[in-house]
Design a protein around this motif. Structure first.
Motif, mmCIF file in Angstrom:
data_model
loop_
_atom_site.group_PDB
_atom_site.id
_atom_site.type_symbol
_atom_site.label_atom_id
_atom_site.label_comp_id
_atom_site.label_asym_id
_atom_site.label_seq_id
_atom_site.Cartn_x
_atom_site.Cartn_y
_atom_site.Cartn_z
ATOM 1 N N ALA A 1 0.824 -1.216 0.000
ATOM 2 C CA ALA A 1 0.000 0.000 0.000
ATOM 3 C C ALA A 1 0.851 1.256 0.000
ATOM 4 N N ASP A 2 1.992 1.216 0.638
ATOM 5 C CA ASP A 2 2.826 2.402 0.749
ATOM 6 C C ASP A 2 3.627 2.672 -0.527
ATOM 7 N N LEU A 3 4.017 1.625 -1.251
ATOM 8 C CA LEU A 3 4.858 1.774 -2.432
ATOM 9 C C LEU A 3 4.218 1.070 -3.625
ATOM 10 N N PRO A 4 4.327 1.657 -4.808
ATOM 11 C CA PRO A 4 3.815 0.985 -6.016
ATOM 12 C C PRO A 4 4.801 -0.096 -6.492
ATOM 13 N N VAL A 5 4.844 -1.202 -5.752
ATOM 14 C CA VAL A 5 5.772 -2.274 -6.071
ATOM 15 C C VAL A 5 5.268 -3.032 -7.291
ATOM 16 N N PRO A 6 6.092 -3.253 -8.320
ATOM 17 C CA PRO A 6 5.634 -3.992 -9.507
ATOM 18 C C PRO A 6 5.279 -5.429 -9.158
ATOM 19 N N ALA A 7 4.385 -6.001 -9.919
ATOM 20 C CA ALA A 7 4.092 -7.423 -9.821
ATOM 21 C C ALA A 7 5.175 -8.192 -10.571
ATOM 22 N N LEU A 8 5.621 -9.283 -10.009
ATOM 23 C CA LEU A 8 6.723 -10.055 -10.584
ATOM 24 C C LEU A 8 6.239 -11.420 -11.052
ATOM 25 N N ILE A 9 6.743 -11.827 -12.217
ATOM 26 C CA ILE A 9 6.435 -13.135 -12.782
ATOM 27 C C ILE A 9 7.756 -13.790 -13.173
ATOM 28 N N ASP A 10 8.050 -14.923 -12.554
ATOM 29 C CA ASP A 10 9.253 -15.679 -12.898
ATOM 30 C C ASP A 10 8.915 -16.664 -14.001
#
Length: 297
Positions: free
Chosen positions: A115-124
């Motif tokens: 919620a605090d940071l726009p962290v990207p979604a990761l796909i391995d």
């Protein structure tokens, strides 16, 4: 005239008597010790590079970037489903937000990071091949749904590390060659010094019917024993150092550093170092003495 002279214990009178007499065993021990460390370092780095390459070379991370968490999650699910249909994709893993938060928490502290940071979604993504064409196709499919994506191929940032390891391996090989040259040079100097010291005795042996080959055998036998003894000392000390350093490496707990290990085949190569040093010393002594005796006559 040949009297069938064999020399007996004359090698002990021509060269210093006793295993620890003279500098030759200690010079060989030092050379073998350094060679063992160089060989172990080169093999350990090769094993680490191979393990890292096998683990990461076929991996690609796709980042789905969006400010809205709901839109980001939906886009990530669509991209993961599309990538799973590609023929050269072995496996697709959508990294959970909780996993990402756990990875970031040691660096960014506690709190609701999603919620605090726009962290990207990761796909391995695990690929069967990672050539430019495959990566371009993967990037095209990932961005086809209109999502803002970035494709990071692990092999790209692994390439500088692979070049560094390759350079260090060549450096280790150069050190091994230099140690061999230094060992041969030390043996040549020792053989020449023994010949000059016992010149009168050698003349008497010639008068008694000893051939150049028989006299050369005295020197090469004695130097071979010194080299074998010194090589055993160098190998023992080197193996002890390797085991101690290996314990320290395992205690670090890093996957990359911890992969710097020796296989059973690597230990066999280390065992071959004293034998190679003994053979080199024997050949150098024989050639040096035979050539010197021919010049004397």
């Amino acid at each position: 005239m040949s009297l069938g002279w064999t020399g007996g214990g004359a090698d002990r009178r021509l060269l210093p008597e006793g295993w620890l007499a003279g500098p030759m065993p200690w010079v060989i021990a030092i050379m073998v010790f350094l060679t063992v460390l160089a060989v172990a370092g080169g093999l350990g780095m090769a094993n680490a590079a191979g393990a890292l390459r096998a683990d990461l070379a076929g991996r690609v991370t796709v980042q789905v970037i969006a400010a809205d968490p709901a839109a980001r999650a939906a886009s990530a699910d669509r991209v993961a489903a599309a990538l799973g249909r590609l023929s050269n994709v072995r496996a697709v893993h959508r990294v959970d937000d909780a996993e990402i938060a756990a990875l970031l928490r040691p660096w960014l502290g506690v709190g609701d990071l999603a919620a605090d940071l726009p962290v990207p979604a990761l796909i391995d993504v695990d690929l069967t091949r990672t050539d430019d064409r495959s990566l371009a196709e993967l990037a095209k499919v990932a961005g086809a749904g209109g999502a803002d994506v970035r494709v990071d191929a692990h092999a790209r940032w692994l390439a500088p590390l692979a070049r560094l390891v390759g350079s260090l391996q060549w450096l280790a090989a150069a050190v091994v060659v230099l140690m061999g040259v230094a060992t041969a040079a030390a043996v040549v100097l020792a053989a020449r010094a023994a010949l000059n010291t016992h010149r009168a005795t050698i003349d008497v042996l010639h008068l008694l019917g000893a051939t150049d080959i028989q006299i050369a055998r005295l020197f090469q036998r004695r130097i071979a024993l010194d080299a074998l003894f010194g090589g055993a000392i160098g190998l023992g000390v080197g193996a002890t150092v390797i085991l101690l350093v290996g314990g320290r490496i395992q205690a670090v707990g890093s996957d990359l550093v911890g992969a710097v290990t020796l296989s059973p085949a690597g230990w066999l190569m280390l065992l071959a170092v004293p034998a190679a040093a003994t053979l080199l010393a024997t050949l150098a002594a024989r050639l040096t003495v035979v050539r010197a005796l021919r010049r004397i006559l």
